[in-house]
Design an enzyme around this catalytic site. Structure first.
Site, PDB file in Angstrom:
ATOM      1  N   ASP A   1       7.053   7.407  -3.676  1.00 47.37           N
ATOM      2  CA  ASP A   1       6.564   6.030  -3.799  1.00 47.37           C
ATOM      3  C   ASP A   1       6.487   5.417  -2.412  1.00 47.37           C
ATOM      4  O   ASP A   1       7.365   5.655  -1.564  1.00 47.37           O
ATOM      5  CB  ASP A   1       7.494   5.195  -4.683  1.00 47.37           C
ATOM      6  CG  ASP A   1       7.453   5.622  -6.139  1.00 47.37           C
ATOM      7  OD1 ASP A   1       6.412   6.139  -6.571  1.00 47.37           O
ATOM      8  OD2 ASP A   1       8.460   5.428  -6.844  1.00 47.37           O
TER       9      ASP A   1
ATOM     10  N   ASP B   1       0.935   5.554 -10.308  1.00 44.54           N
ATOM     11  CA  ASP B   1       1.480   4.440 -11.093  1.00 44.54           C
ATOM     12  C   ASP B   1       0.425   3.374 -11.356  1.00 44.54           C
ATOM     13  O   ASP B   1       0.378   2.792 -12.449  1.00 44.54           O
ATOM     14  CB  ASP B   1       2.665   3.812 -10.357  1.00 44.54           C
ATOM     15  CG  ASP B   1       3.852   4.758 -10.240  1.00 44.54           C
ATOM     16  OD1 ASP B   1       3.999   5.618 -11.124  1.00 44.54           O
ATOM     17  OD2 ASP B   1       4.620   4.614  -9.279  1.00 44.54           O
TER      18      ASP B   1
END
EC number: 3.4.23.36
Length: 217
Positions: free
Chosen positions: A129, A145
């Site tokens: 991330d 995401d």
């Protein structure tokens, strides 16, 4: 006006597969760039506080929840991917559904690839991330995401508007709403809707010609 014909199974599958591969490639390429260029766990302000790059390796789900049960997320992602592939092969004939499921599948495969291939190894690999938008949400996320969240919203909208997987629309709600407006079967009018002039003329005729009288020459 006649709508476009539904997609053939091969066409629906092709749309879903191509979109999924595009999203998967974009997700993995941006993660590669993040790993190669960003310092771990140090904020890089791209556009002030509007867009910040912050590289982390996430063992859990959103907001770093469930870090001790990473394998559960691997199973969940795999199940979602299998369901989408099954729908693509058996039921999807709508272009909108094909696009939504293709982009959703790409996002799922992006994070599933991290779970399978990144350290510490399958099935507990950590997801990369690096995107942070604190004005919108406190979470740190990635390209996969983004597609997962937006396409889940898209799926909800398609369901809300009654668009089926085969491209047909569910008109049951509209039919139920219109039942109260159906006119009487015998075509009779109510007193409120009758023409006043026509009613007065009929009354005058009845008064001049009472029942039982006949016209004389």
């Amino acid at each position: 006006m006649t709508g476009r014909p539904p997609l053939r199974p091969s066409a629906a599958g092709a749309i879903i597969a191509v979109l999924a591969l595009v999203v998967l490639a974009a997700d993995q390429f941006t993660k590669y760039l993040a790993l190669a260029n960003l310092p771990p766990e140090q904020p890089v302000h791209v556009i002030g506080d509007f867009l910040i790059f912050y590289l982390i390796r996430n063992p859990g789900a959103a907001f770093s929840l469930g870090e001790g049960v990473t394998w559960v997320f691997t199973i969940a992602l795999t199940a979602v991917a299998v369901i989408i592939v099954w729908l693509a092969a058996t039921r999807v004939r709508s272009r909108l559904w094909a696009v939504a499921l293709g982009l959703l599948l790409g996002g799922v495969l992006g994070n599933l690839t991290d779970r399978a291939l990144r350290e510490p190894g399958f099935p507990v690999g950590h997801v990369i991330d690096f995107i942070n938008t604190p004005w919108m949400m406190p979470a740190i996320y990635n390209v996969a995401d983004m597609f997962i969240v937006t396409m889940m919203i898209g799926v909800a909208i398609l369901v809300l508007f009654g668009l089926r997987l085969d491209g047909r629309r569910d008109h049951r709600a509209n039919a139920e709403a219109g039942d109260g407006d159906t006119p009487p079967a015998d075509g009779s009018e109510t007193a409120e809707t009758a023409d006043p002039a026509e009613t007065a003329s009929s009354s005058a005729t009845a008064a001049e010609d009472p029942p039982g009288t006949t016209a004389k020459d």
